[in-house]
Design an enzyme around this catalytic site. Structure first.
Site, PDB file in Angstrom:
ATOM      1  N   ASP A  15     -22.242   5.009 -14.207  1.00 47.53           N
ATOM      2  CA  ASP A  15     -22.669   5.490 -13.541  1.00 47.53           C
ATOM      3  C   ASP A  15     -21.454   5.565 -12.536  1.00 47.53           C
ATOM      4  O   ASP A  15     -20.918   5.069 -11.690  1.00 47.53           O
ATOM      5  CB  ASP A  15     -23.911   5.306 -12.095  1.00 47.53           C
ATOM      6  CG  ASP A  15     -23.874   6.381 -11.378  1.00 47.53           C
ATOM      7  OD1 ASP A  15     -23.796   7.608 -11.659  1.00 47.53           O
ATOM      8  OD2 ASP A  15     -25.212   6.625 -10.494  1.00 47.53           O
TER       9      ASP A  15
ATOM     10  N   LYS B  54     -19.706  15.038  -5.030  1.00 46.17           N
ATOM     11  CA  LYS B  54     -18.556  14.815  -4.129  1.00 46.17           C
ATOM     12  C   LYS B  54     -16.986  15.552  -4.694  1.00 46.17           C
ATOM     13  O   LYS B  54     -16.002  15.531  -3.965  1.00 46.17           O
ATOM     14  CB  LYS B  54     -18.643  13.394  -4.326  1.00 46.17           C
ATOM     15  CG  LYS B  54     -19.165  12.393  -4.861  1.00 46.17           C
ATOM     16  CD  LYS B  54     -20.770  12.500  -3.740  1.00 46.17           C
ATOM     17  CE  LYS B  54     -22.306  11.426  -4.248  1.00 46.17           C
ATOM     18  NZ  LYS B  54     -22.935  11.285  -3.278  1.00 46.17           N
TER      19      LYS B  54
ATOM     20  N   TRP C 219     -27.283   2.027  -5.364  1.00 44.51           N
ATOM     21  CA  TRP C 219     -27.683   3.148  -5.054  1.00 44.51           C
ATOM     22  C   TRP C 219     -29.333   3.059  -5.139  1.00 44.51           C
ATOM     23  O   TRP C 219     -30.324   2.250  -5.863  1.00 44.51           O
ATOM     24  CB  TRP C 219     -26.998   3.901  -6.120  1.00 44.51           C
ATOM     25  CG  TRP C 219     -27.545   5.914  -5.431  1.00 44.51           C
ATOM     26  CD1 TRP C 219     -27.416   5.963  -3.998  1.00 44.51           C
ATOM     27  CD2 TRP C 219     -27.803   7.238  -6.152  1.00 44.51           C
ATOM     28  NE1 TRP C 219     -27.771   7.477  -3.651  1.00 44.51           N
ATOM     29  CE2 TRP C 219     -28.629   7.675  -5.651  1.00 44.51           C
ATOM     30  CE3 TRP C 219     -28.794   6.767  -7.733  1.00 44.51           C
ATOM     31  CZ2 TRP C 219     -28.710   8.750  -6.134  1.00 44.51           C
ATOM     32  CZ3 TRP C 219     -29.190   8.044  -7.966  1.00 44.51           C
ATOM     33  CH2 TRP C 219     -29.497   8.891  -7.015  1.00 44.51           C
TER      34      TRP C 219
HETATM   35  C1  LMR Z   1     -25.652   8.917  -1.570  1.00 50.51           C
HETATM   36  O1  LMR Z   1     -25.658   8.170  -2.065  1.00 50.51           O
HETATM   37  O2  LMR Z   1     -25.839   9.251  -0.143  1.00 50.51           O
HETATM   38  C2  LMR Z   1     -25.330  10.166  -2.097  1.00 50.51           C
HETATM   39  O3  LMR Z   1     -25.099  10.189  -3.789  1.00 50.51           O
HETATM   40  C3  LMR Z   1     -26.190  11.510  -2.193  1.00 50.51           C
HETATM   41  C4  LMR Z   1     -27.853  11.058  -2.708  1.00 50.51           C
HETATM   42  O4  LMR Z   1     -28.162  11.254  -3.873  1.00 50.51           O
HETATM   43  O5  LMR Z   1     -28.668   9.937  -2.251  1.00 50.51           O
END
Ligand code: LMR
Length: 398
Positions: free
Chosen positions: A211, A246, A130
């Site tokens: 996570d 989500k 992420w």
């Molecule tokens: C994403 O990965 O798009 C979501 O988890 C929103 C974010 O806060 O990045």
């Protein structure tokens, strides 16, 4: 005072989402941010959430501060959801859980806690991960490295390389792992692969930090926490942060939690105390409404059941969209392999689009995906999926 400030370069997800909102084009399609949209292209209000809101509104009362660790009913509901109603670890009191400001808040509290109590440890992130993980841990002053994960050649997992890298990590390293529905690739570990890693975590004295932002979007509510239950069963000490953004479609309410599974109740009590101290120094205590909302859904059997079936519907719709996108792309570009769309799980697929192709998709076709090539397949619907496929085929064909 601030004349020396550099302009903010923007965030690869949130700033792109802002650009989408400002884009005046009628047919624009948002597959950038990790948000589930329904087949009408709207963020759904789940029936279970609507009913919980009505229940809370019917009993409006004083709004005191929550304790630093959050609402008790929220915390116990989360524990049951993650670890199971019959969890021996819960019965033994060896899990410390706090309510956090989304799972981003959980990551940050966890990072600050590690900075104070495991100051020499390095955090290892999957490559890729992420977009915000690195920033959160670095903001807490943590040293961040990566381990191999995604195989661009196959659209799958580099499991042997991942395991070999974990086998080399120094003791007390923190290994950040996506419990299910890996963000951004959609590539998950199988139960056998989790089982193969567990002895390594133990032998090397490593600290897994899970996570969990997409519970229920992979194979099912319980199936998606396979890793959690397996780590508990193997007596591994670990951290997990989870989100309801989500899964309950309550993004702006900031509903999340952080749990630390400890060897015994005494350690769990001290961990809980230090998590409270971390929260106090950050934001004092979490939001009351978020706690009440989630607790009402989790602890009311009929709502809990309703939520599970609504989530199942979301999961099935995403699968259908994956199949439809795959079918059109395969028909348009028969020489290419789009099977990754069917094997990757959850909200995201890693399309292999380059940053330049993502730019063209956005600028010429009005279809927004991240510059990393990540597509939020949960933004597809029966009216836009063919247009997205055609646009992708056009960009891929050069
Ligand atoms: C994403 O990965 O798009 C979501 O988890 C929103 C974010 O806060 O990045």
């Amino acid at each position: 005072m601030f004349a020396h400030l550099e302009p903010y370069a923007g965030d690869p997800i949130l700033t792109l989402n802002e650009s989408f909102q400002k884009d005046p084009r009628e047919g624009k399609i948002n597959l950038s941010i990790g948000i589930y949209f329904d087949d009408e292209g709207k963020i759904p209000v789940l029936g279970a959430v609507r009913a919980a809101e009505a229940e809370i509104a019917a009993h409006v009362g004083p709004k005191p501060y929550l304790p630093m660790e959050g609402l008790a009913a929220f915390r116990s509901g989360v524990q049951t959801l993650l670890f199971g109603a019959d969890s021996a670890a819960l019965k033994a009191g060896r899990v410390a859980t706090i309510q956090t400001v989304g799972s981003s808040g959980g990551l940050r509290v966890g990072a600050d806690f590690l900075a104070r109590w495991l100051p020499g440890s390095t955090i290892y992130l999957s490559d890729p991960t992420w977009e915000n993980h690195r920033a959160v841990f670095q903001a807490a002053g943590r040293k961040v490295e990566t381990y191999p994960y995604y195989d661009a050649a196959t659209g799958g997992l580099r499991f042997d390389a991942m395991k070999a890298a974990i086998e080399q990590m120094p003791a007390q390293s923190v290994v950040l792992l996506h419990t299910c529905c890996h963000n951004p690739t959609g590539v998950d570990l199988t139960p056998d692969q989790w089982q193969a890693l567990i002895p390594v975590f133990k032998a090397r004295n490593l600290l897994p930090f899970l996570d969990l932002a997409y519970q229920g979007f992979g194979d099912g509510m319980d199936e998606d926490v396979y890793a959690v239950r397996a780590l508990v069963a193997a007596d591994v000490t670990f951290i997990i942060t989870n989100s309801f953004s989500k899964s309950l479609s309550v993004y702006g309410e900031r509903c999340g939690a952080l749990s630390v599974v400890c060897p015994d109740a005494d350690q769990a009590a001290r961990v809980l105390g230090q998590l409270k101290a971390t929260v106090r120094a950050n934001y004092s205590n979490p939001p009351l409404h978020a706690g009440q909302l989630v607790a009402t859904v989790l602890n009311t059997p009929a709502l809990r059941q309703q939520w599970a079936s609504e989530l199942e519907g979301m999961r099935a719709r995403i699968r259908l969209m994956r199949e439809r996108l795959h079918a059109v792309l395969t028909a348009r570009l028969p020489g290419r392999d789009f099977n990754y769309l069917l094997t990757q799980r959850g909200m995201f697929s890693y399309t292999g689009l380059t940053a330049e192709q993502a730019d063209r998709l956005r600028e010429q076709e009005g279809v927004y995906v991240l510059r990393s090539g990540r597509m939020c397949v949960a933004g597809l619907n029966s009216r836009n999926v063919e247009r997205v496929a055609e646009a992708m085929a056009k960009v891929l064909a050069g």
